[in-house]
Design a protein around this motif. Structure first.
Motif, PDB file in Angstrom:
ATOM      1  N   ALA A  57       0.831  -1.209   0.000  1.00 60.44           N
ATOM      2  CA  ALA A  57       0.000   0.000   0.000  1.00 60.44           C
ATOM      3  C   ALA A  57       0.863   1.256   0.000  1.00 60.44           C
ATOM      4  O   ALA A  57       0.530   2.249  -0.657  1.00 60.44           O
ATOM      5  N   THR A  58       1.972   1.222   0.721  1.00 62.05           N
ATOM      6  CA  THR A  58       2.892   2.361   0.757  1.00 62.05           C
ATOM      7  C   THR A  58       3.463   2.636  -0.633  1.00 62.05           C
ATOM      8  O   THR A  58       3.553   3.791  -1.057  1.00 62.05           O
ATOM      9  N   ARG A  59       3.821   1.571  -1.347  1.00 58.82           N
ATOM     10  CA  ARG A  59       4.361   1.726  -2.702  1.00 58.82           C
ATOM     11  C   ARG A  59       3.319   2.340  -3.634  1.00 58.82           C
ATOM     12  O   ARG A  59       3.616   3.189  -4.446  1.00 58.82           O
ATOM     13  N   VAL A  60       2.076   1.876  -3.512  1.00 61.96           N
ATOM     14  CA  VAL A  60       1.009   2.293  -4.427  1.00 61.96           C
ATOM     15  C   VAL A  60       0.479   3.679  -4.093  1.00 61.96           C
ATOM     16  O   VAL A  60       0.108   4.441  -4.983  1.00 61.96           O
ATOM     17  N   ALA A  61       0.454   4.031  -2.810  1.00 68.12           N
ATOM     18  CA  ALA A  61      -0.175   5.282  -2.367  1.00 68.12           C
ATOM     19  C   ALA A  61       0.412   6.523  -3.030  1.00 68.12           C
ATOM     20  O   ALA A  61      -0.298   7.518  -3.210  1.00 68.12           O
ATOM     21  N   VAL A  62       1.665   6.485  -3.392  1.00 70.48           N
ATOM     22  CA  VAL A  62       2.322   7.663  -3.972  1.00 70.48           C
ATOM     23  C   VAL A  62       2.182   7.731  -5.496  1.00 70.48           C
ATOM     24  O   VAL A  62       2.643   8.694  -6.111  1.00 70.48           O
ATOM     25  N   LEU A  63       1.528   6.753  -6.075  1.00 72.03           N
ATOM     26  CA  LEU A  63       1.407   6.693  -7.534  1.00 72.03           C
ATOM     27  C   LEU A  63       0.148   7.397  -8.014  1.00 72.03           C
ATOM     28  O   LEU A  63      -0.885   7.362  -7.329  1.00 72.03           O
ATOM     29  N   PRO A  64       0.200   8.016  -9.193  1.00 73.57           N
ATOM     30  CA  PRO A  64      -1.017   8.618  -9.737  1.00 73.57           C
ATOM     31  C   PRO A  64      -2.049   7.529 -10.037  1.00 73.57           C
ATOM     32  O   PRO A  64      -1.691   6.422 -10.440  1.00 73.57           O
ATOM     33  N   GLY A  65      -3.295   7.842  -9.798  1.00 73.09           N
ATOM     34  CA  GLY A  65      -4.375   6.894 -10.083  1.00 73.09           C
ATOM     35  C   GLY A  65      -4.534   5.813  -9.039  1.00 73.09           C
ATOM     36  O   GLY A  65      -5.122   4.759  -9.316  1.00 73.09           O
ATOM     37  N   ALA A  66      -4.069   6.036  -7.816  1.00 72.77           N
ATOM     38  CA  ALA A  66      -4.108   5.019  -6.767  1.00 72.77           C
ATOM     39  C   ALA A  66      -5.401   5.029  -5.950  1.00 72.77           C
ATOM     40  O   ALA A  66      -5.545   4.234  -5.032  1.00 72.77           O
ATOM     41  N   GLY A  67      -6.346   5.888  -6.274  1.00 68.47           N
ATOM     42  CA  GLY A  67      -7.557   6.030  -5.459  1.00 68.47           C
ATOM     43  C   GLY A  67      -8.327   4.735  -5.271  1.00 68.47           C
ATOM     44  O   GLY A  67      -8.662   4.362  -4.145  1.00 68.47           O
ATOM     45  N   VAL A  68      -8.610   4.030  -6.353  1.00 64.97           N
ATOM     46  CA  VAL A  68      -9.372   2.773  -6.256  1.00 64.97           C
ATOM     47  C   VAL A  68      -8.568   1.732  -5.483  1.00 64.97           C
ATOM     48  O   VAL A  68      -9.105   1.011  -4.637  1.00 64.97           O
ATOM     49  N   ALA A  69      -7.278   1.655  -5.755  1.00 67.97           N
ATOM     50  CA  ALA A  69      -6.417   0.696  -5.063  1.00 67.97           C
ATOM     51  C   ALA A  69      -6.452   0.923  -3.554  1.00 67.97           C
ATOM     52  O   ALA A  69      -6.578  -0.030  -2.772  1.00 67.97           O
ATOM     53  N   LEU A  70      -6.376   2.181  -3.140  1.00 66.28           N
ATOM     54  CA  LEU A  70      -6.381   2.490  -1.712  1.00 66.28           C
ATOM     55  C   LEU A  70      -7.758   2.295  -1.086  1.00 66.28           C
ATOM     56  O   LEU A  70      -7.863   1.899   0.076  1.00 66.28           O
ATOM     57  N   ALA A  71      -8.800   2.533  -1.863  1.00 67.08           N
ATOM     58  CA  ALA A  71     -10.152   2.251  -1.367  1.00 67.08           C
ATOM     59  C   ALA A  71     -10.317   0.743  -1.135  1.00 67.08           C
ATOM     60  O   ALA A  71     -10.897   0.320  -0.129  1.00 67.08           O
ATOM     61  N   LEU A  72      -9.794  -0.061  -2.053  1.00 68.28           N
ATOM     62  CA  LEU A  72      -9.848  -1.517  -1.882  1.00 68.28           C
ATOM     63  C   LEU A  72      -9.016  -1.949  -0.681  1.00 68.28           C
ATOM     64  O   LEU A  72      -9.414  -2.837   0.076  1.00 68.28           O
ATOM     65  N   TRP A  73      -7.851  -1.319  -0.479  1.00 65.14           N
ATOM     66  CA  TRP A  73      -7.038  -1.643   0.702  1.00 65.14           C
ATOM     67  C   TRP A  73      -7.830  -1.334   1.977  1.00 65.14           C
ATOM     68  O   TRP A  73      -7.839  -2.132   2.911  1.00 65.14           O
ATOM     69  N   SER A  74      -8.502  -0.200   1.986  1.00 63.22           N
ATOM     70  CA  SER A  74      -9.309   0.177   3.154  1.00 63.22           C
ATOM     71  C   SER A  74     -10.446  -0.816   3.392  1.00 63.22           C
ATOM     72  O   SER A  74     -10.714  -1.196   4.537  1.00 63.22           O
ATOM     73  N   ALA A  75     -11.090  -1.235   2.321  1.00 64.45           N
ATOM     74  CA  ALA A  75     -12.190  -2.204   2.448  1.00 64.45           C
ATOM     75  C   ALA A  75     -11.674  -3.536   2.980  1.00 64.45           C
ATOM     76  O   ALA A  75     -12.306  -4.153   3.856  1.00 64.45           O
ATOM     77  N   GLN A  76     -10.531  -3.992   2.476  1.00 64.73           N
ATOM     78  CA  GLN A  76     -10.035  -5.295   2.925  1.00 64.73           C
ATOM     79  C   GLN A  76      -9.615  -5.264   4.386  1.00 64.73           C
ATOM     80  O   GLN A  76      -9.836  -6.228   5.107  1.00 64.73           O
ATOM     81  N   ILE A  77      -9.022  -4.169   4.846  1.00 65.16           N
ATOM     82  CA  ILE A  77      -8.590  -4.136   6.244  1.00 65.16           C
ATOM     83  C   ILE A  77      -9.814  -4.049   7.162  1.00 65.16           C
ATOM     84  O   ILE A  77      -9.818  -4.617   8.259  1.00 65.16           O
ATOM     85  N   ALA A  78     -10.873  -3.388   6.710  1.00 66.08           N
ATOM     86  CA  ALA A  78     -12.111  -3.348   7.496  1.00 66.08           C
ATOM     87  C   ALA A  78     -12.739  -4.740   7.578  1.00 66.08           C
ATOM     88  O   ALA A  78     -13.145  -5.190   8.659  1.00 66.08           O
ATOM     89  N   LEU A  79     -12.831  -5.436   6.445  1.00 69.30           N
ATOM     90  CA  LEU A  79     -13.393  -6.794   6.433  1.00 69.30           C
ATOM     91  C   LEU A  79     -12.525  -7.755   7.239  1.00 69.30           C
ATOM     92  O   LEU A  79     -13.033  -8.612   7.970  1.00 69.30           O
ATOM     93  N   ASN A  80     -11.224  -7.608   7.110  1.00 72.46           N
ATOM     94  CA  ASN A  80     -10.290  -8.442   7.854  1.00 72.46           C
ATOM     95  C   ASN A  80     -10.495  -8.241   9.359  1.00 72.46           C
ATOM     96  O   ASN A  80     -10.505  -9.199  10.134  1.00 72.46           O
ATOM     97  N   THR A  81     -10.682  -6.997   9.758  1.00 71.67           N
ATOM     98  CA  THR A  81     -10.909  -6.668  11.166  1.00 71.67           C
ATOM     99  C   THR A  81     -12.240  -7.229  11.659  1.00 71.67           C
ATOM    100  O   THR A  81     -12.351  -7.652  12.804  1.00 71.67           O
ATOM    101  N   LEU A  82     -13.233  -7.267  10.807  1.00 67.57           N
ATOM    102  CA  LEU A  82     -14.566  -7.753  11.171  1.00 67.57           C
ATOM    103  C   LEU A  82     -14.631  -9.261  11.346  1.00 67.57           C
ATOM    104  O   LEU A  82     -15.386  -9.763  12.178  1.00 67.57           O
TER     105      LEU A  82
END
Length: 152
Positions: A57-82
């Motif tokens: 996620a750190t590698r991807v976060a600084v790249l242009p067009g990373a919005g969807v990727a980071l939204a998916l990362w956020s969704a997976q960590i929420a589901l993982n936590t649940l």
């Protein structure tokens, strides 16, 4: 870089559910399939997965067009936590299975999205997908082989 500690903090919160909702005697008494990994493998696997996921996620976060990727990362960590409080806390194996199925789809989509932005970041997520295959099989078989063992 400040991003890695932030992603690691979110991963740590997900990992902390394993401390709060321990498997305990209820889980020990359940029938489990022959492919169940030894108990020591779970914290080891999840530590590696969380570290790799945070690095990816750190590698991807600084790249242009990373919005969807980071939204998916956020969704997976929420589901993982649940998942952990659903399975071990509430003992709702069916709901945990639904959560797991959605998590697998989200992590697969995240892996493809990361790969398109940075193939190394995508590669870092492959162990996560592999371990989710094991975890999904375990959830399914434990649910199937222990009818009535969960919450009603």
């Amino acid at each position: 870089m400040i991003l890695f500690p932030i992603f690691l903090l979110a991963s740590g919160a997900a990992a902390a559910t394993g401390i709060v909702f321990r498997p305990g005697p209820w889980y020990a008494a359940l029938r489990k399939p022959s492919f169940t990994p030894p108990n020591w493998a779970f914290p080891l696997a999840w530590t590696v997965i969380y570290l790799l996921s945070a690095l990816a996620a750190t590698r991807v976060a600084v790249l242009p067009g990373a919005g969807v990727a980071l939204a998916l990362w956020s969704a997976q960590i929420a589901l993982n936590t649940l998942w952990t409080p659903l399975f071990f806390g509430a003992r709702r194996m069916g709901l945990a299975m639904i959560c797991m199925a959605i998590l697998v789809v989200v992590v697969a989509a995240m892996t493809v999205t990361f790969w398109r932005l940075d193939w190394i970041a995508g590669l870092m997520l492959l162990p996560y997908l592999g371990w989710l295959g094991v975890a999904t099989g375990l959830n399914w078989r434990i649910m199937r082989d222990n009818p009535g063992a969960g919450a009603t």
